[in-house]
Design an enzyme around this catalytic site. Sequence first.
Site, short mmCIF file in Angstrom:
data_model
loop_
_atom_site.label_atom_id
_atom_site.label_comp_id
_atom_site.label_asym_id
_atom_site.label_seq_id
_atom_site.Cartn_x
_atom_site.Cartn_y
_atom_site.Cartn_z
N VAL A 237 0.90 -1.15 0.00
CA VAL A 237 0.00 0.00 0.00
C VAL A 237 0.94 1.20 0.00
O VAL A 237 1.58 1.49 1.00
CB VAL A 237 -0.93 0.02 1.22
CG1 VAL A 237 -1.72 1.32 1.29
CG2 VAL A 237 -1.89 -1.18 1.19
N PRO A 238 1.08 1.88 -1.14
CA PRO A 238 2.15 2.86 -1.32
C PRO A 238 1.85 4.22 -0.69
O PRO A 238 1.67 5.23 -1.38
CB PRO A 238 2.26 2.95 -2.84
CG PRO A 238 0.87 2.70 -3.31
CD PRO A 238 0.32 1.67 -2.36
N CYS A 239 1.86 4.27 0.62
CA CYS A 239 1.60 5.52 1.34
C CYS A 239 2.65 6.58 1.01
O CYS A 239 2.37 7.78 1.13
CB CYS A 239 1.51 5.28 2.84
SG CYS A 239 2.87 4.33 3.53
N HIS A 240 3.82 6.15 0.54
CA HIS A 240 4.86 7.12 0.18
C HIS A 240 4.46 7.95 -1.04
O HIS A 240 5.03 9.00 -1.27
CB HIS A 240 6.19 6.40 -0.07
CG HIS A 240 6.19 5.46 -1.24
ND1 HIS A 240 5.62 4.21 -1.18
CD2 HIS A 240 6.67 5.61 -2.50
CE1 HIS A 240 5.77 3.61 -2.35
NE2 HIS A 240 6.40 4.45 -3.17
N ARG A 241 3.45 7.52 -1.78
CA ARG A 241 2.99 8.26 -2.97
C ARG A 241 1.94 9.31 -2.64
O ARG A 241 1.35 9.89 -3.55
CB ARG A 241 2.45 7.28 -4.01
CG ARG A 241 3.51 6.34 -4.53
CD ARG A 241 3.00 5.43 -5.63
NE ARG A 241 3.98 4.39 -5.87
CZ ARG A 241 3.69 3.12 -6.10
NH1 ARG A 241 2.43 2.73 -6.18
NH2 ARG A 241 4.64 2.25 -6.29
#
Length: 184
Positions: free
Chosen positions: A141-145
């Site tokens: 789950v790409p929370c860094h995006r």
Amino acid sequence: MDAPRALGCCLFDTAIGACGIAWTQDALAAVQLPETTRAGALARMRRRFGEPVPEAVPPEFVQAAITRVRQLLEGARDDLADLPLDLAGVPEFHRRVYEVARAIAPGEVLTYGEVAKRLGDPGASRAVGQALGANPFAPVVPCHRVLAAGGRSGGFSAEGGAATKLKMLEIERARLGNGPGLFD
């Protein structure tokens, strides 16, 4: 809701450090970004479960996920969106936020406010940030995006904070809108 019951976990090396992964019978129960030490990464991941999780050899579907996470953290354009997640214990609002985040392609970004709008609740940007701060599946789950307004990094709960977030975006050659990448 209770967290999933993980059957096993392991650490694996990536371009940004040792990540952790835990699994249930047929899904990922947690993915952990690197800590300063391997022991720290393992301990942080295990805290999610509230019970000891044995280190084990990962089954084939987990080994495939590890390979893809490694490749993503080396710059591969894989959204990892098809990897199965065990969402037991994840609140409904967080699930909705994670669904939106999983739809953000590598190298692309949204703001917390844009995620809130996509959820149909434009005033929920702070709640979106809290949900992403509790994300047990980074970088699947790409929370860094997800960034703060104006392209600012915003918070990041992985060790190293915003510097780790920006490093991951740099690896992906992230872009803001139609302009140059964040690192061009």
